[in-house]
Structure formats: C-alpha cells, structure tokens
Scaffold this motif. Structure first.
Motif, PDB file in Angstrom:
ATOM      1  N   ILE A   7       0.833  -1.198   0.000  1.00  0.00           N
ATOM      2  CA  ILE A   7       0.000   0.000   0.000  1.00  0.00           C
ATOM      3  C   ILE A   7       0.868   1.248   0.000  1.00  0.00           C
ATOM      4  O   ILE A   7       0.598   2.211  -0.732  1.00  0.00           O
ATOM      5  CB  ILE A   7      -0.967  -0.024   1.197  1.00  0.00           C
ATOM      6  CG1 ILE A   7      -2.000  -1.131   1.000  1.00  0.00           C
ATOM      7  CG2 ILE A   7      -1.646   1.321   1.388  1.00  0.00           C
ATOM      8  CD1 ILE A   7      -2.875  -1.383   2.196  1.00  0.00           C
ATOM      9  N   LEU A   8       1.927   1.260   0.803  1.00  0.00           N
ATOM     10  CA  LEU A   8       2.815   2.413   0.845  1.00  0.00           C
ATOM     11  C   LEU A   8       3.539   2.634  -0.478  1.00  0.00           C
ATOM     12  O   LEU A   8       3.678   3.774  -0.937  1.00  0.00           O
ATOM     13  CB  LEU A   8       3.827   2.266   1.977  1.00  0.00           C
ATOM     14  CG  LEU A   8       3.285   2.434   3.392  1.00  0.00           C
ATOM     15  CD1 LEU A   8       4.364   2.152   4.418  1.00  0.00           C
ATOM     16  CD2 LEU A   8       2.726   3.822   3.578  1.00  0.00           C
ATOM     17  N   VAL A   9       3.989   1.563  -1.112  1.00  0.00           N
ATOM     18  CA  VAL A   9       4.667   1.680  -2.406  1.00  0.00           C
ATOM     19  C   VAL A   9       3.683   2.182  -3.459  1.00  0.00           C
ATOM     20  O   VAL A   9       4.019   3.062  -4.273  1.00  0.00           O
ATOM     21  CB  VAL A   9       5.295   0.335  -2.820  1.00  0.00           C
ATOM     22  CG1 VAL A   9       5.781   0.367  -4.250  1.00  0.00           C
ATOM     23  CG2 VAL A   9       6.444  -0.019  -1.889  1.00  0.00           C
ATOM     24  N   GLY A  10       2.469   1.670  -3.455  1.00  0.00           N
ATOM     25  CA  GLY A  10       1.454   2.134  -4.394  1.00  0.00           C
ATOM     26  C   GLY A  10       1.097   3.597  -4.180  1.00  0.00           C
ATOM     27  O   GLY A  10       0.935   4.357  -5.140  1.00  0.00           O
ATOM     28  N   ALA A  11       0.991   4.006  -2.917  1.00  0.00           N
ATOM     29  CA  ALA A  11       0.686   5.408  -2.619  1.00  0.00           C
ATOM     30  C   ALA A  11       1.835   6.323  -3.038  1.00  0.00           C
ATOM     31  O   ALA A  11       1.602   7.413  -3.571  1.00  0.00           O
ATOM     32  CB  ALA A  11       0.378   5.572  -1.134  1.00  0.00           C
ATOM     33  N   ALA A  12       3.061   5.884  -2.812  1.00  0.00           N
ATOM     34  CA  ALA A  12       4.221   6.681  -3.219  1.00  0.00           C
ATOM     35  C   ALA A  12       4.297   6.793  -4.740  1.00  0.00           C
ATOM     36  O   ALA A  12       4.615   7.868  -5.272  1.00  0.00           O
ATOM     37  CB  ALA A  12       5.501   6.067  -2.660  1.00  0.00           C
ATOM     38  N   ALA A  13       4.010   5.710  -5.437  1.00  0.00           N
ATOM     39  CA  ALA A  13       4.016   5.750  -6.902  1.00  0.00           C
ATOM     40  C   ALA A  13       2.914   6.675  -7.415  1.00  0.00           C
ATOM     41  O   ALA A  13       3.125   7.426  -8.371  1.00  0.00           O
ATOM     42  CB  ALA A  13       3.843   4.342  -7.472  1.00  0.00           C
ATOM     43  N   THR A  14       1.756   6.641  -6.779  1.00  0.00           N
ATOM     44  CA  THR A  14       0.665   7.522  -7.173  1.00  0.00           C
ATOM     45  C   THR A  14       1.032   8.982  -6.942  1.00  0.00           C
ATOM     46  O   THR A  14       0.781   9.843  -7.805  1.00  0.00           O
ATOM     47  CB  THR A  14      -0.618   7.169  -6.402  1.00  0.00           C
ATOM     48  OG1 THR A  14      -0.944   5.796  -6.669  1.00  0.00           O
ATOM     49  CG2 THR A  14      -1.770   8.061  -6.795  1.00  0.00           C
ATOM     50  N   ALA A  15       1.639   9.266  -5.793  1.00  0.00           N
ATOM     51  CA  ALA A  15       2.067  10.640  -5.508  1.00  0.00           C
ATOM     52  C   ALA A  15       3.123  11.101  -6.511  1.00  0.00           C
ATOM     53  O   ALA A  15       3.093  12.251  -6.982  1.00  0.00           O
ATOM     54  CB  ALA A  15       2.605  10.734  -4.088  1.00  0.00           C
ATOM     55  N   GLY A  17       3.438  10.034  -9.571  1.00  0.00           N
ATOM     56  CA  GLY A  17       2.747  10.231 -10.835  1.00  0.00           C
ATOM     57  C   GLY A  17       2.014  11.559 -10.891  1.00  0.00           C
ATOM     58  O   GLY A  17       2.042  12.258 -11.905  1.00  0.00           O
ATOM     59  N   LEU A  18       1.358  11.918  -9.793  1.00  0.00           N
ATOM     60  CA  LEU A  18       0.677  13.209  -9.750  1.00  0.00           C
ATOM     61  C   LEU A  18       1.677  14.358  -9.806  1.00  0.00           C
ATOM     62  O   LEU A  18       1.436  15.379 -10.473  1.00  0.00           O
ATOM     63  CB  LEU A  18      -0.187  13.302  -8.492  1.00  0.00           C
ATOM     64  CG  LEU A  18      -1.420  12.407  -8.479  1.00  0.00           C
ATOM     65  CD1 LEU A  18      -2.106  12.477  -7.122  1.00  0.00           C
ATOM     66  CD2 LEU A  18      -2.370  12.802  -9.580  1.00  0.00           C
ATOM     67  N   LEU A  19       2.811  14.204  -9.131  1.00  0.00           N
ATOM     68  CA  LEU A  19       3.866  15.208  -9.207  1.00  0.00           C
ATOM     69  C   LEU A  19       4.383  15.323 -10.635  1.00  0.00           C
ATOM     70  O   LEU A  19       4.621  16.431 -11.131  1.00  0.00           O
ATOM     71  CB  LEU A  19       5.013  14.854  -8.258  1.00  0.00           C
ATOM     72  CG  LEU A  19       6.226  15.779  -8.297  1.00  0.00           C
ATOM     73  CD1 LEU A  19       5.849  17.158  -7.793  1.00  0.00           C
ATOM     74  CD2 LEU A  19       7.357  15.195  -7.483  1.00  0.00           C
ATOM     75  N   GLY A  20       4.546  14.205 -11.313  1.00  0.00           N
ATOM     76  CA  GLY A  20       4.995  14.222 -12.697  1.00  0.00           C
ATOM     77  C   GLY A  20       4.015  14.932 -13.610  1.00  0.00           C
ATOM     78  O   GLY A  20       4.412  15.699 -14.492  1.00  0.00           O
ATOM     79  N   LEU A  21       2.721  14.693 -13.409  1.00  0.00           N
ATOM     80  CA  LEU A  21       1.724  15.384 -14.217  1.00  0.00           C
ATOM     81  C   LEU A  21       1.726  16.881 -13.938  1.00  0.00           C
ATOM     82  O   LEU A  21       1.558  17.702 -14.843  1.00  0.00           O
ATOM     83  CB  LEU A  21       0.334  14.792 -13.966  1.00  0.00           C
ATOM     84  CG  LEU A  21       0.108  13.393 -14.528  1.00  0.00           C
ATOM     85  CD1 LEU A  21      -1.262  12.881 -14.107  1.00  0.00           C
ATOM     86  CD2 LEU A  21       0.251  13.380 -16.033  1.00  0.00           C
ATOM     87  N   PHE A  22       1.911  17.264 -12.687  1.00  0.00           N
ATOM     88  CA  PHE A  22       2.008  18.678 -12.340  1.00  0.00           C
ATOM     89  C   PHE A  22       3.234  19.304 -12.999  1.00  0.00           C
ATOM     90  O   PHE A  22       3.156  20.407 -13.550  1.00  0.00           O
ATOM     91  CB  PHE A  22       2.064  18.847 -10.818  1.00  0.00           C
ATOM     92  CG  PHE A  22       2.177  20.279 -10.387  1.00  0.00           C
ATOM     93  CD1 PHE A  22       1.074  21.110 -10.443  1.00  0.00           C
ATOM     94  CD2 PHE A  22       3.376  20.785  -9.930  1.00  0.00           C
ATOM     95  CE1 PHE A  22       1.170  22.434 -10.050  1.00  0.00           C
ATOM     96  CE2 PHE A  22       3.485  22.103  -9.536  1.00  0.00           C
ATOM     97  CZ  PHE A  22       2.373  22.932  -9.591  1.00  0.00           C
ATOM     98  N   LEU A  36       6.077  13.476 -17.787  1.00  0.00           N
ATOM     99  CA  LEU A  36       5.251  12.444 -18.426  1.00  0.00           C
ATOM    100  C   LEU A  36       5.858  11.059 -18.241  1.00  0.00           C
ATOM    101  O   LEU A  36       5.128  10.075 -18.046  1.00  0.00           O
ATOM    102  CB  LEU A  36       5.063  12.759 -19.907  1.00  0.00           C
ATOM    103  CG  LEU A  36       4.173  13.967 -20.203  1.00  0.00           C
ATOM    104  CD1 LEU A  36       4.180  14.276 -21.689  1.00  0.00           C
ATOM    105  CD2 LEU A  36       2.763  13.745 -19.695  1.00  0.00           C
ATOM    106  N   LEU A  37       7.186  10.973 -18.300  1.00  0.00           N
ATOM    107  CA  LEU A  37       7.831   9.680 -18.040  1.00  0.00           C
ATOM    108  C   LEU A  37       7.613   9.235 -16.599  1.00  0.00           C
ATOM    109  O   LEU A  37       7.379   8.047 -16.330  1.00  0.00           O
ATOM    110  CB  LEU A  37       9.324   9.755 -18.353  1.00  0.00           C
ATOM    111  CG  LEU A  37       9.688   9.815 -19.834  1.00  0.00           C
ATOM    112  CD1 LEU A  37      11.192  10.061 -19.999  1.00  0.00           C
ATOM    113  CD2 LEU A  37       9.278   8.542 -20.535  1.00  0.00           C
ATOM    114  N   LEU A  38       7.669  10.167 -15.666  1.00  0.00           N
ATOM    115  CA  LEU A  38       7.430   9.844 -14.260  1.00  0.00           C
ATOM    116  C   LEU A  38       5.995   9.379 -14.055  1.00  0.00           C
ATOM    117  O   LEU A  38       5.748   8.394 -13.344  1.00  0.00           O
ATOM    118  CB  LEU A  38       7.731  11.063 -13.391  1.00  0.00           C
ATOM    119  CG  LEU A  38       7.674  10.880 -11.880  1.00  0.00           C
ATOM    120  CD1 LEU A  38       8.693   9.838 -11.436  1.00  0.00           C
ATOM    121  CD2 LEU A  38       7.941  12.205 -11.186  1.00  0.00           C
ATOM    122  N   ALA A  39       5.042  10.037 -14.697  1.00  0.00           N
ATOM    123  CA  ALA A  39       3.643   9.628 -14.589  1.00  0.00           C
ATOM    124  C   ALA A  39       3.434   8.255 -15.228  1.00  0.00           C
ATOM    125  O   ALA A  39       2.701   7.415 -14.689  1.00  0.00           O
ATOM    126  CB  ALA A  39       2.740  10.669 -15.246  1.00  0.00           C
ATOM    127  N   GLY A  40       4.081   8.009 -16.361  1.00  0.00           N
ATOM    128  CA  GLY A  40       3.982   6.698 -17.005  1.00  0.00           C
ATOM    129  C   GLY A  40       4.568   5.601 -16.143  1.00  0.00           C
ATOM    130  O   GLY A  40       4.009   4.498 -16.048  1.00  0.00           O
TER     131      GLY A  40
END
Length: 64
Positions: A7-15, A17-22, A36-40
């Motif tokens: 769960i922590l790894v998934g949450a960190a990856a999601t965060a 990805g959102l940072l990458g989109l920003f 975009l590469l970070l979000a991908g």
C-alpha cells in the motif's frame, strides 16, 4: 511483500505520478518529458503491483 508495504509503495508511486503530471503541465520541454515519463512509470508500477497481488492469490489457490 507485506500488505502494508504494498500500500505504501502504491501510494508513493501515485504521488510521484501526480507530481509528474504537475511538472509536465508547468515546465519547459525537458521538464514536460520527464514529468510524463514519471507519470507513465507510476501507472506501470501500480499495474505491476496489482498483477503481483493477483498472481500471489492465484499461486496460493493452486497449492491447495
């Protein structure tokens, strides 16, 4: 891997990805590509975690 760690790894990856989109929405060409590469990568990481979860369930059911 323990469920809490997943769960922590998934949450960190999601965060990440959102940072990458920003970053992609606010930066110049180089930052846009990196964002975009970070979000991908975040999308790939979360789908990989989901795959591992169901593979472990499938492997446990075959051992019964």
């Amino acid at each position: 891997m323990d469920e809490g760690v997943k769960i922590l790894v998934g949450a960190a990856a999601t965060a990440a990805g959102l940072l990458g989109l920003f970053m992609a929405s606010r930066g110049d060409a180089g930052i846009q590509i990196f964002g975009l590469l970070l979000a991908g990568f975040a999308v790939f990481m979360n789908f990989w975690l989901i795959k591992r979860h169901f593979d472990q369930i499938d492997g446990a059911s075959r051992q019964i």
